[in-house]
Write a protein that holds these residues in place. Structure first.
Motif, PDB file in Angstrom:
ATOM      1  N   PHE A   4       0.850  -1.186   0.000  1.00  0.00           N
ATOM      2  CA  PHE A   4       0.000   0.000   0.000  1.00  0.00           C
ATOM      3  C   PHE A   4       0.888   1.238   0.000  1.00  0.00           C
ATOM      4  CE2 PHE A   4      -2.409  -3.407   1.815  1.00  0.00           C
ATOM      5  CZ  PHE A   4      -3.733  -3.186   1.474  1.00  0.00           C
ATOM      6  N   VAL A   5       0.520   2.206  -0.797  1.00  0.00           N
ATOM      7  CA  VAL A   5       1.247   3.477  -0.851  1.00  0.00           C
ATOM      8  C   VAL A   5       0.295   4.604  -0.476  1.00  0.00           C
ATOM      9  CG1 VAL A   5       2.485   5.119  -2.323  1.00  0.00           C
ATOM     10  CG2 VAL A   5       2.819   2.661  -2.636  1.00  0.00           C
ATOM     11  N   GLY A   6       0.785   5.513   0.397  1.00  0.00           N
ATOM     12  CA  GLY A   6       0.042   6.741   0.664  1.00  0.00           C
ATOM     13  C   GLY A   6      -0.958   6.680   1.792  1.00  0.00           C
ATOM     14  N   LEU A   7      -0.857   5.720   2.699  1.00  0.00           N
ATOM     15  CA  LEU A   7      -1.808   5.673   3.806  1.00  0.00           C
ATOM     16  C   LEU A   7      -1.555   6.740   4.876  1.00  0.00           C
ATOM     17  CD1 LEU A   7      -2.277   1.838   4.433  1.00  0.00           C
ATOM     18  CD2 LEU A   7      -3.533   3.356   2.892  1.00  0.00           C
ATOM     19  N   PRO A   8      -0.302   7.074   5.217  1.00  0.00           N
ATOM     20  CA  PRO A   8      -0.086   8.069   6.276  1.00  0.00           C
ATOM     21  C   PRO A   8      -0.662   9.442   5.916  1.00  0.00           C
ATOM     22  CG  PRO A   8       1.890   6.765   5.939  1.00  0.00           C
ATOM     23  CD  PRO A   8       0.952   6.428   4.818  1.00  0.00           C
ATOM     24  N   TRP A   9      -1.026  10.181   6.977  1.00  0.00           N
ATOM     25  CA  TRP A   9      -1.539  11.538   6.808  1.00  0.00           C
ATOM     26  C   TRP A   9      -0.875  12.473   7.800  1.00  0.00           C
ATOM     27  CZ3 TRP A   9      -5.113  12.915  10.916  1.00  0.00           C
ATOM     28  CH2 TRP A   9      -5.564  11.826  11.680  1.00  0.00           C
ATOM     29  N   LYS A  10      -1.164  13.767   7.655  1.00  0.00           N
ATOM     30  CA  LYS A  10      -0.419  14.827   8.359  1.00  0.00           C
ATOM     31  C   LYS A  10       1.045  14.782   7.923  1.00  0.00           C
ATOM     32  CE  LYS A  10      -3.675  16.583  11.089  1.00  0.00           C
ATOM     33  NZ  LYS A  10      -4.116  17.996  11.063  1.00  0.00           N
ATOM     34  N   ILE A  11       1.247  14.771   6.611  1.00  0.00           N
ATOM     35  CA  ILE A  11       2.589  14.656   6.033  1.00  0.00           C
ATOM     36  C   ILE A  11       2.667  15.546   4.795  1.00  0.00           C
ATOM     37  CG2 ILE A  11       2.916  12.258   6.795  1.00  0.00           C
ATOM     38  CD1 ILE A  11       2.265  11.491   3.813  1.00  0.00           C
ATOM     39  N   ALA A  12       3.880  15.681   4.253  1.00  0.00           N
ATOM     40  CA  ALA A  12       4.067  16.174   2.885  1.00  0.00           C
ATOM     41  C   ALA A  12       4.006  14.928   2.003  1.00  0.00           C
ATOM     42  CB  ALA A  12       5.402  16.886   2.740  1.00  0.00           C
ATOM     43  N   PRO A  13       2.918  14.715   1.260  1.00  0.00           N
ATOM     44  CA  PRO A  13       2.689  13.386   0.682  1.00  0.00           C
ATOM     45  C   PRO A  13       3.618  12.964  -0.452  1.00  0.00           C
ATOM     46  CG  PRO A  13       0.928  14.908   0.065  1.00  0.00           C
ATOM     47  CD  PRO A  13       1.770  15.619   1.075  1.00  0.00           C
ATOM     48  N   PHE A  14       3.862  13.822  -1.431  1.00  0.00           N
ATOM     49  CA  PHE A  14       4.565  13.353  -2.631  1.00  0.00           C
ATOM     50  C   PHE A  14       5.958  12.802  -2.344  1.00  0.00           C
ATOM     51  CE2 PHE A  14       2.035  16.351  -5.709  1.00  0.00           C
ATOM     52  CZ  PHE A  14       0.855  15.788  -5.261  1.00  0.00           C
ATOM     53  N   PRO A  15       6.787  13.467  -1.540  1.00  0.00           N
ATOM     54  CA  PRO A  15       8.116  12.898  -1.264  1.00  0.00           C
ATOM     55  C   PRO A  15       8.031  11.550  -0.553  1.00  0.00           C
ATOM     56  CG  PRO A  15       8.036  15.217  -0.621  1.00  0.00           C
ATOM     57  CD  PRO A  15       6.629  14.784  -0.899  1.00  0.00           C
ATOM     58  N   GLN A  16       7.028  11.397   0.323  1.00  0.00           N
ATOM     59  CA  GLN A  16       6.895  10.116   1.006  1.00  0.00           C
ATOM     60  C   GLN A  16       6.430   9.026   0.056  1.00  0.00           C
ATOM     61  OE1 GLN A  16       3.951   8.686   4.346  1.00  0.00           O
ATOM     62  NE2 GLN A  16       5.682   9.742   5.310  1.00  0.00           N
ATOM     63  N   PHE A  17       5.493   9.350  -0.840  1.00  0.00           N
ATOM     64  CA  PHE A  17       5.093   8.364  -1.846  1.00  0.00           C
ATOM     65  C   PHE A  17       6.323   7.855  -2.596  1.00  0.00           C
ATOM     66  CE2 PHE A  17       0.785  10.729  -2.697  1.00  0.00           C
ATOM     67  CZ  PHE A  17       0.364  10.406  -1.423  1.00  0.00           C
ATOM     68  N   GLU A  18       7.155   8.788  -2.994  1.00  0.00           N
ATOM     69  CA  GLU A  18       8.344   8.475  -3.779  1.00  0.00           C
ATOM     70  C   GLU A  18       9.240   7.469  -3.060  1.00  0.00           C
ATOM     71  OE1 GLU A  18      11.012  11.500  -6.470  1.00  0.00           O
ATOM     72  OE2 GLU A  18      10.639  12.023  -4.387  1.00  0.00           O
ATOM     73  N   LEU A  19       9.473   7.705  -1.765  1.00  0.00           N
ATOM     74  CA  LEU A  19      10.346   6.821  -0.996  1.00  0.00           C
ATOM     75  C   LEU A  19       9.692   5.467  -0.748  1.00  0.00           C
ATOM     76  CD1 LEU A  19      11.802   9.441   1.481  1.00  0.00           C
ATOM     77  CD2 LEU A  19      13.144   8.039  -0.106  1.00  0.00           C
ATOM     78  N   GLN A  20       8.402   5.457  -0.440  1.00  0.00           N
ATOM     79  CA  GLN A  20       7.710   4.180  -0.266  1.00  0.00           C
ATOM     80  C   GLN A  20       7.799   3.341  -1.538  1.00  0.00           C
ATOM     81  OE1 GLN A  20       3.750   5.485   0.939  1.00  0.00           O
ATOM     82  NE2 GLN A  20       4.143   4.881   3.061  1.00  0.00           N
ATOM     83  N   CYS A  21       7.610   3.994  -2.662  1.00  0.00           N
ATOM     84  CA  CYS A  21       7.619   3.267  -3.945  1.00  0.00           C
ATOM     85  C   CYS A  21       9.010   2.777  -4.318  1.00  0.00           C
ATOM     86  CB  CYS A  21       7.052   4.164  -5.042  1.00  0.00           C
ATOM     87  SG  CYS A  21       5.300   4.539  -4.824  1.00  0.00           S
ATOM     88  N   GLU A  22      10.012   3.573  -4.024  1.00  0.00           N
ATOM     89  CA  GLU A  22      11.385   3.123  -4.284  1.00  0.00           C
ATOM     90  C   GLU A  22      11.705   1.902  -3.430  1.00  0.00           C
ATOM     91  OE1 GLU A  22      15.977   4.881  -4.375  1.00  0.00           O
ATOM     92  OE2 GLU A  22      14.284   6.239  -4.016  1.00  0.00           O
TER      93      GLU A  22
END
Length: 488
Positions: free
Chosen positions: A356-374
């Motif tokens: 799953f990608v993008g579940l956390p909130w209260k974040i800056a989302p795009f950079p975190q998506f990037e790292l999760q996906c990598e």
């Protein structure tokens, strides 16, 4: 715009122009790095072509995997595709309703500045081509254009099957994952296709969460969730009770105050305070939480206060919802906790083949998506290792125990307030990637403080110009930025 706000905007423009003009590197356009050669190349299905799905497609293909992205709409962007239409059920409770994916309202602007919001390898800088929005806190149209730029830069649209709705995802006996889908335009037949792995990126801003209000079934007024809010005009001359205190509540309460007779903002954060008007407004009041809704059309608040009201507007967030996913009960959504998940990404007993990608909130989302996906891409290829299933499950249980011991409700499991960058840096370490830039962390924190201090004007007035300078100096060094920095 006030003179002070205008000064900040002009300084912002001048700073960026100076960096661009003084950077000799902007004359060169080195080729993009070639895809990595994985130990194992997998066939991977990605569900959704919003920001998370695009990041997944980019990192998976970069790692050498074969990627298919399923997107039920006709374009990329997910939640950032504005739709003026609303659902027939204004609360979004009817499971048979036609679903509108987007929750954007017409006036929405980002509550994060573009420097800290953008992908790490593809900075969110302004462009002067077309009708672009150069503001530091741009509107939603600019975010969608940025995602289109990102997709174009890395050739991601060619991986997307548009207008293709996924109805079921399940694991077959042999270990493969089956995806059942059909074309939305003229496709009457379901098609099944198997994959080695599935990455779920369907977002979590579509299925409304509704506040519990005793007596509301007998209350004669109208209720609506912010998912179905677009413009303020329907609230003309109304008395509105708005529930919530997060970003959408702040924006929408101010906007409808321009047309409504009265706006009463009810939230738990006001429960220990005396009712008071919102600074700068004579028709907006801060109230404690609603105690009950009554048959005579009144709303009762804690501490005995009561008003007559026309509308209750729920700005109360959303639920995680995966109606297509069949894991035989292994992955559940319990009080908005998706679990069990190792590091908010992998179900231990299904890892790494479901993520799953993008579940956390209260974040800056795009950079975190990037790292999760990598991280996901590297694990699927065999370049990065996961702990054993037992070790992952122990980690999950320890995390849940720590939340319980701290009194954190289960529904806040994926709330990363205070530790998103620690999490991101852990992911970066796993991937062998650079940790989060210090300026990105400091801009995020500075914006959070400024938003509290200047809730009306933080998008126009700020005091972190030195950090902006550091960000754009960093951007000017990046190969990906060289093709897109064309501001003014």
């Amino acid at each position: 715009m006030s003179p002070q706000s205008l000064t900040h905007q002009l300084l912002y423009i001048h700073t960026i122009k100076s960096i661009i003009q003084n950077s000799s590197k902007l004359q060169y356009h080195p080729p993009l790095p070639s895809p990595m050669s994985p130990i194992t190349a997998c066939d991977v299905a990605v569900i959704g072509a919003g920001a998370a799905g695009l990041a997944a497609a980019r990192q998976l293909r970069r790692e050498g995997h074969n990627v298919v992205v399923f997107e039920k709409e006709s374009q990329i962007g997910g939640i950032w595709v504005y739709n003026n239409a609303t659902e027939p059920d204004p609360l979004g409770l009817d499971p048979t309703r036609p679903i509108i994916h987007s929750s954007l309202y017409s006036s929405l602007r980002t509550n994060l500045p573009r420097e800290t919001m953008g992908f790490r390898e593809y900075p969110f800088v302004a462009k002067k081509t077309g009708r672009r929005d150069p503001r530091r806190f741009p509107g939603h149209v600019e975010v969608l254009e940025y995602l289109k730029d990102y997709a174009n830069e890395f050739g991601l649209s060619e991986l997307v099957r548009f207008e293709t709705e996924v109805s079921r995802v399940w694991r077959r006996e042999g270990g493969k994952w089956e995806v059942r889908f059909r074309k939305r335009s003229g496709g009457d037949e379901d098609v099944d296709e198997d994959f080695d792995a599935v990455v779920v990126c369907n977002g979590h801003y579509t299925e409304p969460r509704i506040a519990y209000i005793p007596g509301v079934d007998q209350w004669p007024g109208k209720q609506i969730h912010s998912h179905n809010y677009r413009v303020p005009e329907p609230f003309q001359n109304k008395i509105v009770v708005l529930i919530g205190s997060s970003a959408s509540a702040v924006d929408i309460s101010r906007e409808i105050a321009s047309v409504a007779n009265e706006v009463h903002i009810a939230s738990w954060s006001n429960s220990n305070k005396e009712s008071e008007t919102l600074p700068g407004y004579d028709n907006v009041w801060l109230r404690p939480m609603i105690e009950s809704a009554n048959e005579d059309g009144t709303i009762s608040f804690q501490h005995g206060f009561k008003i007559s009201a026309d509308v209750i507007l729920h700005c109360t967030g959303y639920k995680y919802h995966f109606p297509f996913l069949d894991t035989q009960g292994i992955v559940t959504v319990d009080d908005n906790r998706v679990g069990p998940l190792y590091k908010h990404v992998f179900p231990p007993s299904l890892a790494p083949w479901l993520s799953f990608v993008g579940l956390p909130w209260k974040i800056a989302p795009f950079p975190q998506f990037e790292l999760q996906c990598e991280w996901i891409a590297g694990i699927l290829s065999g370049r990065i290792s996961l702990p054993s299933q037992n070790e992952m499950m122990k980690d999950v249980e320890a995390f849940y125990d720590s939340l319980q011991a701290s009194g954190v409700p289960k529904r806040y499991t994926h709330n990363m307030t205070g530790y998103q960058f620690e999490y991101n840096d852990w992911l970066a370490t796993q991937c062998g990637a650079p940790k989060t830039e210090e300026w990105r962390k400091k801009i995020y924190d500075a914006t959070s403080l400024n938003r509290k201090a200047r809730p009306e004007t933080y998008r126009e007035e700020w005091e972190d110009e030195d950090l902006v300078l550091q960000a754009y100096q960093d951007f000017a060094k990046q190969v990906k930025c060289l093709k897109i920095v064309m501001l003014w």
